[in-house]
Design an enzyme around this catalytic site. Structure first.
Site, PDB file in Angstrom:
ATOM      1  N   SER A  42       0.962  -1.265  -0.003  1.00 44.76           N
ATOM      2  CA  SER A  42       0.084  -0.011   0.013  1.00 44.76           C
ATOM      3  C   SER A  42       0.795   1.519   0.085  1.00 44.76           C
ATOM      4  O   SER A  42       0.491   2.337  -0.215  1.00 44.76           O
ATOM      5  CB  SER A  42      -0.920  -0.119   1.252  1.00 44.76           C
ATOM      6  OG  SER A  42      -0.229  -0.268   2.420  1.00 44.76           O
ATOM      7  N   ASP A 334      -3.377   7.901   7.826  1.00 44.81           N
ATOM      8  CA  ASP A 334      -4.500   7.123   8.355  1.00 44.81           C
ATOM      9  C   ASP A 334      -3.782   6.285   9.543  1.00 44.81           C
ATOM     10  O   ASP A 334      -2.413   6.438   9.883  1.00 44.81           O
ATOM     11  CB  ASP A 334      -5.204   6.330   7.465  1.00 44.81           C
ATOM     12  CG  ASP A 334      -4.663   5.351   6.692  1.00 44.81           C
ATOM     13  OD1 ASP A 334      -3.527   4.879   7.305  1.00 44.81           O
ATOM     14  OD2 ASP A 334      -4.910   4.857   5.673  1.00 44.81           O
ATOM     15  N   HIS A 337      -0.530   4.410   7.347  1.00 50.34           N
ATOM     16  CA  HIS A 337      -0.011   5.061   6.103  1.00 50.34           C
ATOM     17  C   HIS A 337       0.381   6.697   6.443  1.00 50.34           C
ATOM     18  O   HIS A 337      -0.289   7.248   7.086  1.00 50.34           O
ATOM     19  CB  HIS A 337      -0.790   5.108   4.849  1.00 50.34           C
ATOM     20  CG  HIS A 337      -1.148   3.761   4.640  1.00 50.34           C
ATOM     21  ND1 HIS A 337      -2.642   3.224   5.068  1.00 50.34           N
ATOM     22  CD2 HIS A 337      -0.635   2.826   4.039  1.00 50.34           C
ATOM     23  CE1 HIS A 337      -2.503   1.902   4.672  1.00 50.34           C
ATOM     24  NE2 HIS A 337      -1.463   1.494   4.076  1.00 50.34           N
TER      25      HIS A 337
END
Ligand SMILES: *[C@@H]1O[C@H](CO)[C@@H](O)[C@H](O)[C@H]1NC(C)=O
Length: 387
Positions: A42, A334, A337
């Protein structure tokens, strides 16, 4: 006057022609850098997961992801805006590198195979992500399609001059190991790190056999300081970083450093840019204000302690989430991340950083093929025909 201008324009055209036909001679910063192929999770997924069957936790194609407006719509990037490889592409004067799964994308400047939640090991989040072995198969497909489009010789050159950027491993240690009691019973931490590194090394060797020569790595961050992991430590440990996770990240980074040092001797022509993302990010977590941040601990988007409950976007089990006023003040976007601002700062560090703190090349060296000549090179290989 008109004559003068047309003369100047004619001159410009000549220079441009010269630059494009014989650009290596000039080494001009105007030329486009080598192609960029991206493998990972990600941290660098540009939206591949929008096209696979997965859970909301592995998706970021909804608001407030992408809220800072660089992209008109949320793209699937796990950030408030861009991610590190978007900056790298910009610095290399390449277009944005498209997700492999994007229909009818043009891969002549590279392709991005990364998948949120993905790991080195196929066991990590199995069935919900594109794991590294599959990313490698997808690369083979792109290689074939390039041969059809550009021909054998030009593809070979593109592949060997391209930079292969790899950002993977975090999920193997978080969900794949710490969140997986069965795996912990089967393997002590050192053995597990050895398995992840063993498989990653094999991937590098396969890429090398396919013609890849230049690699860039985003090493693992202090995983235990991610808001999600700090939140796990909330009750017992007042939210200190979860040391077991950070220790795995350090062991992984050390092992990768050792592998790369060895491979450099075994695989002729291999060049790489490795980073110390761990210390770099740790410094910003501990001293945010030194780098223009106000908060190095709490996620901008999420809920619960440190914003560590992964609810950003409200598409998961818990629908409630808080959003900070200014993501640029935060290290963390978040629960898992970093913000775009961190991505940008680190992209800059990798691009032009001093090689001794990066080893042995920075990304600019790799994309614009600046040789690091040693005295021995100058004495031993005086030929200049490759210019
Ligand atoms: C790669 O991972 C598998 C588990 O998926 C493991 O059985 C194997 O030993 C690993 N290979 C290396 C070279 O470490």
């Amino acid at each position: 006057m008109a004559k003068l201008i047309s003369y100047i324009n004619f001159f410009k055209v000549c220079v441009i022609l010269l630059l494009s036909t014989n650009s290596r001679c000039f080494g001009t910063p105007l030329e486009k850098g080598s192609a960029l192929f991206i493998f990972g999770d990600s941290t660098v997924d540009p939206g591949n997961n929008n096209y696979i069957n997965t859970i909301p936790e592995n998706r970021a194609c909804y608001k407030p992801y992408g809220q800072n407006g660089f992209f008109a719509e949320p793209t699937g990037r796990f950030s408030d805006g861009r991610v590190i490889v978007d900056y790298v592409a910009e610095y290399a004067k390449l277009p944005l590198i498209p997700p492999f799964l994007q229909p009818s994308a043009d891969f002549t400047s590279g392709a991005n195979f990364a998948s949120g939640g993905g790991g080195v090991l196929p066991e990590t989040n199995q069935g919900l992500v594109i794991d590294l072995p599959t990313q490698l198969k997808n690369f083979e497909e792109v290689q074939k399609s390039l041969v059809e489009k550009l021909g054998e010789a030009q593809t070979k050159e593109l592949i060997s001059e391209a930079v292969y950027f790899i950002s993977i491993g975090s999920n193997d240690y978080m969900g794949g190991y710490l969140g997986n009691p069965k795996m912990q019973e089967s393997y002590p931490p050192e053995a597990y790190v050895g398995m992840v590194i063993g498989n990653l090394t094999q991937t590098l060797q396969v890429l090398y056999e396919k013609g890849a020569r230049k690699f860039g790595f985003l090493s693992l961050s202090p995983l235990g300081c991610l808001p999600a992991l700090r939140a796990l430590n909330f009750k017992d440990n007042e939210g200190k970083c979860l040391e077991a996770a950070s220790a795995l990240a350090r062991a992984h980074n050390d092992a990768l450093n050792a592998v790369l040092t060895n491979l450099e001797h075994i695989l002729p022509g291999l060049k790489y840019c490795n980073s110390n993302f761990y210390e770099w990010l740790d410094d910003r977590i501990i001293n945010p204000s030194k780098y223009g941040f106000k908060d190095g601990v709490n996620a901008c988007c999420g809920t619960g302690p440190y914003g560590g409950v992964f609810t950003c976007g409200g598409t998961k089990n818990v629908k409630d989430y808080q959003l900070c006023d200014n993501a640029d003040d935060h290290v963390w976007w978040d629960s898992f991340h970093p913000t775009e601002r961190i991505h940008e700062q680190f992209a800059k560090a990798l691009w032009s950083g001093h090689p001794s703190s990066l080893g042995p090349y920075n990304l600019e060296d790799l994309f614009f093929d600046k040789e690091k000549l040693t005295i021995a090179d100058i004495v031993d290989s005086p030929e200049t025909d490759h210019f």
